[in-house]
Design a protein around this motif. Sequence first.
Motif, PDB file in Angstrom:
ATOM      1  N   ASP A 114      -8.513   5.601  21.200  1.00 32.06           N
ATOM      2  CA  ASP A 114      -9.065   6.914  20.870  1.00 32.06           C
ATOM      3  C   ASP A 114      -7.948   7.880  20.508  1.00 32.06           C
ATOM      4  OD1 ASP A 114     -11.836   6.450  21.293  1.00 32.06           O
ATOM      5  OD2 ASP A 114     -11.474   6.447  23.459  1.00 32.06           O
ATOM      6  N   ILE A 115      -8.178   8.638  19.460  1.00 35.49           N
ATOM      7  CA  ILE A 115      -7.207   9.618  18.982  1.00 35.49           C
ATOM      8  C   ILE A 115      -7.898  10.975  18.962  1.00 35.49           C
ATOM      9  CG2 ILE A 115      -5.739  10.275  17.036  1.00 35.49           C
ATOM     10  CD1 ILE A 115      -6.121   7.206  16.215  1.00 35.49           C
ATOM     11  N   SER A 116      -7.221  11.972  19.528  1.00 34.90           N
ATOM     12  CA  SER A 116      -7.754  13.340  19.533  1.00 34.90           C
ATOM     13  C   SER A 116      -7.115  14.112  18.383  1.00 34.90           C
ATOM     14  CB  SER A 116      -7.420  13.992  20.882  1.00 34.90           C
ATOM     15  OG  SER A 116      -7.580  15.383  20.831  1.00 34.90           O
ATOM     16  N   VAL A 117      -7.952  14.664  17.507  1.00 36.62           N
ATOM     17  CA  VAL A 117      -7.455  15.408  16.344  1.00 36.62           C
ATOM     18  C   VAL A 117      -7.980  16.830  16.435  1.00 36.62           C
ATOM     19  CG1 VAL A 117      -7.378  15.551  13.831  1.00 36.62           C
ATOM     20  CG2 VAL A 117      -7.502  13.301  14.950  1.00 36.62           C
ATOM     21  N   LEU A 118      -7.076  17.791  16.624  1.00 35.31           N
ATOM     22  CA  LEU A 118      -7.492  19.189  16.715  1.00 35.31           C
ATOM     23  C   LEU A 118      -6.875  19.976  15.561  1.00 35.31           C
ATOM     24  CD1 LEU A 118      -8.976  21.435  18.240  1.00 35.31           C
ATOM     25  CD2 LEU A 118      -6.975  21.685  19.702  1.00 35.31           C
ATOM     26  N   VAL A 119      -7.764  20.586  14.760  1.00 39.16           N
ATOM     27  CA  VAL A 119      -7.350  21.428  13.630  1.00 39.16           C
ATOM     28  C   VAL A 119      -7.619  22.866  14.022  1.00 39.16           C
ATOM     29  CG1 VAL A 119      -7.709  21.918  11.186  1.00 39.16           C
ATOM     30  CG2 VAL A 119      -8.122  19.608  12.065  1.00 39.16           C
ATOM     31  N   ILE A 120      -6.613  23.722  13.901  1.00 38.92           N
ATOM     32  CA  ILE A 120      -6.815  25.148  14.178  1.00 38.92           C
ATOM     33  C   ILE A 120      -6.163  25.945  13.060  1.00 38.92           C
ATOM     34  CG2 ILE A 120      -6.187  27.090  15.680  1.00 38.92           C
ATOM     35  CD1 ILE A 120      -6.639  25.464  18.063  1.00 38.92           C
TER      36      ILE A 120
ATOM     37  N   ARG B 264      20.052  19.012  38.314  1.00 36.01           N
ATOM     38  CA  ARG B 264      20.253  20.319  37.696  1.00 36.01           C
ATOM     39  C   ARG B 264      19.017  21.186  37.927  1.00 36.01           C
ATOM     40  NH1 ARG B 264      24.439  20.831  33.902  1.00 36.01           N
ATOM     41  NH2 ARG B 264      25.238  18.867  33.093  1.00 36.01           N
ATOM     42  N   SER B 265      19.177  22.476  37.644  1.00 38.87           N
ATOM     43  CA  SER B 265      18.029  23.381  37.572  1.00 38.87           C
ATOM     44  C   SER B 265      17.567  23.415  36.120  1.00 38.87           C
ATOM     45  CB  SER B 265      18.457  24.773  38.046  1.00 38.87           C
ATOM     46  OG  SER B 265      17.412  25.682  37.842  1.00 38.87           O
ATOM     47  N   ARG B 266      16.276  23.209  35.886  1.00 42.52           N
ATOM     48  CA  ARG B 266      15.759  23.082  34.520  1.00 42.52           C
ATOM     49  C   ARG B 266      14.641  24.088  34.265  1.00 42.52           C
ATOM     50  NH1 ARG B 266      19.452  20.272  31.603  1.00 42.52           N
ATOM     51  NH2 ARG B 266      19.676  18.101  32.264  1.00 42.52           N
ATOM     52  N   ASP B 267      14.600  24.643  33.064  1.00 41.29           N
ATOM     53  CA  ASP B 267      13.536  25.563  32.658  1.00 41.29           C
ATOM     54  C   ASP B 267      12.698  24.946  31.542  1.00 41.29           C
ATOM     55  OD1 ASP B 267      14.086  27.748  34.369  1.00 41.29           O
ATOM     56  OD2 ASP B 267      15.805  28.276  33.110  1.00 41.29           O
ATOM     57  N   ILE B 268      11.397  25.087  31.699  1.00 37.92           N
ATOM     58  CA  ILE B 268      10.461  24.561  30.710  1.00 37.92           C
ATOM     59  C   ILE B 268       9.607  25.722  30.223  1.00 37.92           C
ATOM     60  CG2 ILE B 268       8.553  22.936  30.358  1.00 37.92           C
ATOM     61  CD1 ILE B 268       9.707  21.559  32.994  1.00 37.92           C
ATOM     62  N   SER B 269       9.474  25.834  28.907  1.00 35.99           N
ATOM     63  CA  SER B 269       8.636  26.878  28.311  1.00 35.99           C
ATOM     64  C   SER B 269       7.271  26.286  27.973  1.00 35.99           C
ATOM     65  CB  SER B 269       9.329  27.401  27.044  1.00 35.99           C
ATOM     66  OG  SER B 269       8.439  28.135  26.237  1.00 35.99           O
ATOM     67  N   VAL B 270       6.222  26.901  28.522  1.00 37.03           N
ATOM     68  CA  VAL B 270       4.853  26.399  28.292  1.00 37.03           C
ATOM     69  C   VAL B 270       4.045  27.507  27.620  1.00 37.03           C
ATOM     70  CG1 VAL B 270       2.767  25.478  29.371  1.00 37.03           C
ATOM     71  CG2 VAL B 270       5.016  24.977  30.375  1.00 37.03           C
ATOM     72  N   LEU B 271       3.656  27.274  26.383  1.00 34.38           N
ATOM     73  CA  LEU B 271       2.866  28.274  25.655  1.00 34.38           C
ATOM     74  C   LEU B 271       1.491  27.703  25.330  1.00 34.38           C
ATOM     75  CD1 LEU B 271       2.651  31.055  24.313  1.00 34.38           C
ATOM     76  CD2 LEU B 271       3.734  30.084  22.285  1.00 34.38           C
ATOM     77  N   VAL B 272       0.463  28.394  25.835  1.00 29.61           N
ATOM     78  CA  VAL B 272      -0.933  28.025  25.579  1.00 29.61           C
ATOM     79  C   VAL B 272      -1.505  29.038  24.600  1.00 29.61           C
ATOM     80  CG1 VAL B 272      -3.189  27.637  26.626  1.00 29.61           C
ATOM     81  CG2 VAL B 272      -1.124  27.246  27.972  1.00 29.61           C
ATOM     82  N   ILE B 273      -2.095  28.569  23.505  1.00 27.55           N
ATOM     83  CA  ILE B 273      -2.740  29.476  22.553  1.00 27.55           C
ATOM     84  C   ILE B 273      -4.091  28.896  22.182  1.00 27.55           C
ATOM     85  CG2 ILE B 273      -2.695  30.398  20.192  1.00 27.55           C
ATOM     86  CD1 ILE B 273       0.181  30.911  20.391  1.00 27.55           C
ATOM     87  N   GLY B 274      -5.129  29.740  22.188  1.00 27.25           N
ATOM     88  CA  GLY B 274      -6.423  29.229  21.762  1.00 27.25           C
ATOM     89  C   GLY B 274      -7.545  30.218  21.976  1.00 27.25           C
ATOM     90  N   GLU B 275      -8.741  29.703  21.833  1.00 24.84           N
ATOM     91  CA  GLU B 275      -9.952  30.499  21.992  1.00 24.84           C
ATOM     92  C   GLU B 275     -10.244  30.690  23.479  1.00 24.84           C
ATOM     93  OE1 GLU B 275     -13.485  28.404  21.847  1.00 24.84           O
ATOM     94  OE2 GLU B 275     -14.702  30.027  21.035  1.00 24.84           O
ATOM     95  N   ALA B 276     -10.570  31.917  23.844  1.00 22.73           N
ATOM     96  CA  ALA B 276     -10.842  32.197  25.252  1.00 22.73           C
ATOM     97  C   ALA B 276     -12.284  31.931  25.609  1.00 22.73           C
ATOM     98  CB  ALA B 276     -10.535  33.660  25.547  1.00 22.73           C
TER      99      ALA B 276
ATOM    100  N   VAL C  27      -8.150  29.512  28.330  1.00 25.56           N
ATOM    101  CA  VAL C  27      -8.288  28.974  26.977  1.00 25.56           C
ATOM    102  C   VAL C  27      -9.248  27.786  26.999  1.00 25.56           C
ATOM    103  CG1 VAL C  27      -7.099  27.683  25.149  1.00 25.56           C
ATOM    104  CG2 VAL C  27      -6.075  29.767  26.085  1.00 25.56           C
ATOM    105  N   LEU C  28     -10.222  27.790  26.077  1.00 21.95           N
ATOM    106  CA  LEU C  28     -11.198  26.703  25.996  1.00 21.95           C
ATOM    107  C   LEU C  28     -10.775  25.648  24.968  1.00 21.95           C
ATOM    108  CD1 LEU C  28     -14.810  28.164  26.130  1.00 21.95           C
ATOM    109  CD2 LEU C  28     -13.567  26.846  27.858  1.00 21.95           C
ATOM    110  N   THR C  29     -10.278  26.099  23.825  1.00 19.97           N
ATOM    111  CA  THR C  29      -9.864  25.187  22.755  1.00 19.97           C
ATOM    112  C   THR C  29      -8.553  25.697  22.190  1.00 19.97           C
ATOM    113  OG1 THR C  29     -12.192  24.960  22.157  1.00 19.97           O
ATOM    114  CG2 THR C  29     -10.575  24.054  20.627  1.00 19.97           C
ATOM    115  N   GLY C  30      -7.565  24.829  22.129  1.00 15.87           N
ATOM    116  CA  GLY C  30      -6.292  25.288  21.583  1.00 15.87           C
ATOM    117  C   GLY C  30      -5.200  24.272  21.789  1.00 15.87           C
ATOM    118  N   PHE C  31      -3.971  24.764  21.701  1.00  9.93           N
ATOM    119  CA  PHE C  31      -2.807  23.911  21.876  1.00  9.93           C
ATOM    120  C   PHE C  31      -1.981  24.397  23.066  1.00  9.93           C
ATOM    121  CE2 PHE C  31      -3.036  23.818  17.022  1.00  9.93           C
ATOM    122  CZ  PHE C  31      -3.611  22.557  16.964  1.00  9.93           C
ATOM    123  N   VAL C  32      -1.370  23.457  23.765  1.00  8.62           N
ATOM    124  CA  VAL C  32      -0.314  23.824  24.702  1.00  8.62           C
ATOM    125  C   VAL C  32       0.944  23.107  24.231  1.00  8.62           C
ATOM    126  CG1 VAL C  32      -1.043  22.018  26.343  1.00  8.62           C
ATOM    127  CG2 VAL C  32       0.518  23.799  27.083  1.00  8.62           C
ATOM    128  N   ASN C  33       2.010  23.881  24.031  1.00  6.62           N
ATOM    129  CA  ASN C  33       3.282  23.282  23.639  1.00  6.62           C
ATOM    130  C   ASN C  33       4.246  23.381  24.813  1.00  6.62           C
ATOM    131  OD1 ASN C  33       4.880  21.985  21.569  1.00  6.62           O
ATOM    132  ND2 ASN C  33       6.146  23.826  21.569  1.00  6.62           N
TER     133      ASN C  33
END
Lengths: 157, 157, 157
Positions: free
Chosen positions: A146-152, B143-155, B41-47
């Motif tokens: 299964d492949i998830s394809v999200l277009v935004i 080490r001490s590590r930092d991760i950037s998590v950005l969620v963008i999408g429809e609320a 966020v209901l639909t979107g991307f998390v990078n």
Amino acid sequence: METLASAFIYRHTKVRITTERPTEFIDLTESLEALLAESRVLTGFVNVQSLHTTAAIVVNEGEPLLLDDFECFLRKTAPDDVPYLHDDETIRTVNLSPGERPNGSSHCRALVLGTSACLNIVNGRLMLGRWQRVFLAELDGPRSRDISVLVIGEAAQ
Amino acid sequence: METLASAFIYRHTKVRITTERPTEFIDLTESLEALLAESRVLTGFVNVQSLHTTAAIVVNEGEPLLLDDFECFLRKTAPDDVPYLHDDETIRTVNLSPGERPNGSSHCRALVLGTSACLNIVNGRLMLGRWQRVFLAELDGPRSRDISVLVIGEAAQ
Amino acid sequence: METLASAFIYRHTKVRITTERPTEFIDLTESLEALLAESRVLTGFVNVQSLHTTAAIVVNEGEPLLLDDFECFLRKTAPDDVPYLHDDETIRTVNLSPGERPNGSSHCRALVLGTSACLNIVNGRLMLGRWQRVFLAELDGPRSRDISVLVIGEAAQ
């Protein structure tokens, strides 16, 4: 640069593929282009994500001999004939499935190829260079995948 | 396909992690799911992005023996016992830090694993297959590590 | 977390680069930061995508000796002196270009490095750690290369 008004849209699709060989590169490009056309997105991102740990998403050329080279290259990179602790059922304690195949090498190959590809959409088209094609890389087939394809993105008016 | 109205939202978080071993896979999945729930966020991307050049973001299975296999695989892919120019302080001229460790092999391992993973969010959930987990791959710890998590999408309404 | 009003914007740019050596790491970071500033995006994603199958996008440190190590590492990972079916013009049937170079090894190197990098934008700045730089990895140069850069996010007021 253009300001996007309220016509921001998305479309999510799950694509199911049945693979037929242990290693196989399935060209997803036409399916992705069809999903894009249906979505009416003009500018945006499509994120193509494998939902498996022994199947990856890659972008490269669809020349058949090159795909054979990739298979050979992956087998050298993470060989089948070295021991993997993951394949030793005498010491495994978790995540065991009935009839599980030895697939430590497949996991290592997936690790270097990557789980997803984020691609740009411009003027309603998938941005791809002349030779670029998007593949599901099956690394532990045959299986159902299964492949998830999200277009935004911004919608056509 | 649905048109997104004005309720497009984002949430950025920096996650700090202290690693304890030279090579280590830290499972971020539960933290990411908690951030997603908070974001509404209901639909979107998390990078998910590593802010380091010797730590990567990978998606694979969290079976402990497999993680040991990954460490072994990475050590074979970019061995510690070959010379790296980056580790030769007699010829380095830039980017030198006091007490810098020899870590050319760690950089090479990070190069093939990748800096970020873009994952889909659908119905308010991180799209992950049954065995998929998201890891920070520490390649030059502790080490001490930092991760950037950005969620963008429809609320959610 | 903040709700985004209607000021969601995008900016797409194609960047053309002429490479000079067979393997070369071209630092794109300053160009990307300039594109970001022009876009006026405060929070969002930038997806940097190679439009080629023998050139990749990578994020790592710009220390010159390390870049030499990367070249050496890639040459070991996918050597030039093993046969690739893709380079055998006596059996190739498709995708042949006049004067095509033997470049099976370049494709394999691109396969493990990846086609694109999705990076976070926060407070109008590209989220990058202290040592992180974004590179086009030329793996079959010298050539003219095109990179697609798409910025999407919330605009400054």
